[in-house]
Design a protein around this motif. Structure first.
Motif: not given
Lengths: 370, 181
Positions: B117-119, B124-126, B163-174
């Motif tokens: 998902i991060a990739e 990858k850091r996400m 931050i936008p990438a972080n938000i996407r990562a959090l949302t995908e994970g959720a």
């Protein structure tokens, strides 16, 4: 001020700065190094003194010199580094100078490891350096207490012209908790009459721990002890949890104290009337509080992250009235709340003895278990 | 109320930072919180972990034997902590690189292909944020919005653009939320 999420070592360093730290001398050692690292940037920023010495011996003797000027001065280290400082600490005590030391204890003896421990209790509270001297020893159990008590350490140290030690374990140095730092206080404007800060217009001030005449040395020792009696009368501090109706009590300090609190809550939830006395001043030791507590409860459990050091101070204060049991995890191990809960359940079952030493019974249990 | 969370993985997977974000968010939502890192010599290139405890009263022990939640970022973390998780607790697994199934039958398992998902998000850091998103979705204690505002407050200036990438990562994970039992 609002609460911030602060790492123990950094919180202590910044709090010391805000309480008017004028000079810091130290040498890196885990798990204390962040304190030195932080101050290496922060102190010069404020035009104050920071020196990373060539060794702990160098650091403690720089503290000695700076203390002669009446400056708020501090050093910090961890167990093996503290051992190296012992000669200098005895000289500072013998010269009757205020100075603050932070010991972030790790596992040992020897080089040991960098994990949390309370192995330096005896060394710090009962000397370590040679001679009759009595450091004031404060044992916080949270980052907030560490912040508050570094300020108290400076105040008490100056009030009684004594060493004051903040004694914590590696976990308190490394963990983060929300805590509130004090407002920045100005560095002191006036220095005590004994401060050696330039001789213009005054006679000589001599700071020394050399008294070649034994009678003069004896007088000095009496003076140091008299001051210590004042400390004992005025500065004992401890915290009580769930002791009002307690039938059993735990005595534990620092991190062992807060783990014990978790165990006490679990035991209370199971209907066991157990409480906790957490000494904050390890020296002066809350002997009266321990004695009074021992009269009220059926038995006492002392928990430490060492082989049983404070337990001897507990025993010295209760004169065989009440059974005392000990549980410890030496070598850089933090006991789990469940381990202490099991000990509470064991003492509640009774069949305890007043004979022998609790440390011997504990070791036998530990060796049987492993 | 007390929730004990262990986050564990390789050094460099953002284990300690993910824990700090949780701690900041807990503090700013009025909870008591402790963040306790592994700080042994094993941190250099080896495994890293932190324990985050969130409670509504003064926290006692800062270390726990059996957490309610394990966030396992790699196989060694699962091997080390699987047996310790409390029955009925949560085991959030980075299934991208954990190549064995969970043995325990008495815990809730959430498999999250966090690396993939991060990739896909392009960074990858996400990975840690994907895992954190899965944690938040299954532990209704702190919202994703809270974590995002902590990111704004605590990410270094040079990383704010992420931050936008972080938000996407959090949302995908959720999205990896267990059905309510």
């Amino acid at each position: 001020m609002a609460k911030e999420l602060l790492k123990g070592n950094v919180a202590i360093a910044e709090a010391a700065v805000r309480y008017g730290l004028e000079a810091y001398f130290g040498y890196p050692i885990t798990p204390q190094t962040e304190m030195l690292e932080y101050l290496s940037k922060r102190m010069p920023e404020l035009g104050r003194v920071f020196v990373q010495a060539e060794s702990e011996l160098g650091a403690v003797n720089m503290v000695y010199g700076a203390a002669c000027t009446g400056a708020r001065v501090m050093t910090s280290s961890s167990s093996p580094g503290i051992s190296l400082m012992m000669e200098g600490l005895s000289y500072i005590a013998g010269t009757e100078l205020p100075a603050v030391l932070v010991d972030v204890m790790r596992g040992g003896p020897g080089l040991g490891n960098i994990a949390p421990s309370q192995q330096d209790y005896n060394q710090i509270t009962h000397g370590g350096g040679h001679g009759d001297y009595y450091p004031i020893v404060l044992a916080p159990a949270s980052i907030q207490e560490a912040i508050d008590y570094i300020g108290l350490a400076f105040d008490l140290s100056e009030k009684y012209r004594s060493l004051a030690v903040l004694l914590i374990d590696g976990s308190l140095g490394q963990m983060m908790e929300p805590a509130e730092l004090p407002e920045m206080q100005p560095v002191r404007a006036a220095y005590p009459h004994w401060a050696a800060r330039g001789a213009t217009g005054r006679g000589r001030i001599v700071h020394t721990s050399i008294y070649l005449n034994p009678i003069e040395q004896e007088k000095t020792n009496f003076r140091i002890l008299s001051r210590w009696r004042e400390v004992q009368a005025n500065e004992v501090r401890f915290k009580e949890y769930y002791l009002d109706d307690a039938e059993y009590a735990i005595i534990a300090f620092g991190t062992a104290g807060r783990v014990a609190l978790s165990a006490v809550r679990a035991a209370r939830a199971a209907g066991i009337k157990v409480g906790l006395l957490r000494p904050i001043t390890l020296a002066p030791f809350p002997g009266n509080a321990v004695r009074e507590l021992a009269k009220r409860v059926q038995s006492l459990l002392v928990v430490e992250m060492n082989n049983g050091q404070m337990v001897d101070d507990v025993l010295a204060n209760i004169h065989d009235q009440t059974p005392v049991e000990f549980y410890g995890r030496p070598g850089g191990n933090v006991p789990l709340a469940d381990e202490i809960l099991a000990e509470i359940e064991r003492i509640v079952k009774g069949k305890l003895t007043l004979n022998g030493h609790p440390r011997d019974r504990w070791l036998d249990r530990m060796l049987t278990k492993s | 109320m007390q929730v004990d969370i262990i986050i564990a993985g390789f050094g460099g997977q953002g284990v300690l930072f993910a824990g700090q974000l949780l701690a900041y968010a807990a503090m700013d939502n009025g909870y008591h919180v402790t963040w306790y890192p592994s700080y042994g010599p094993e941190m250099r290139g080896g495994t890293a972990n932190c324990t985050v405890i969130i409670a509504d009263e003064e926290i006692g022990a800062p270390v726990v034997g059996s957490p309610q939640v394990l966030l396992a970022m790699n196989r060694p973390s699962l091997d080390k902590y699987e047996s310790s998780v409390k029955p009925d607790g949560f085991l959030i697994i980075n299934s991208s690189i954990i190549d064995r199934p969970v043995v325990r039958k008495d815990v809730h398992v959430i498999n999250v292909p966090a690396n993939e998902i991060a990739e896909k998000i392009g960074d990858k850091r996400m990975t840690n944020m994907v895992m954190l998103g899965a944690l938040l979705a299954n532990l209704p204690l702190l919202s994703i919005e809270t974590i995002v505002s902590e990111l704004r407050a605590h990410l270094p200036e040079r990383h704010q653009k992420l931050i936008p990438a972080n938000i996407r990562a959090l949302t995908e994970g959720a999205r990896f939320q267990l059905e309510p039992v």
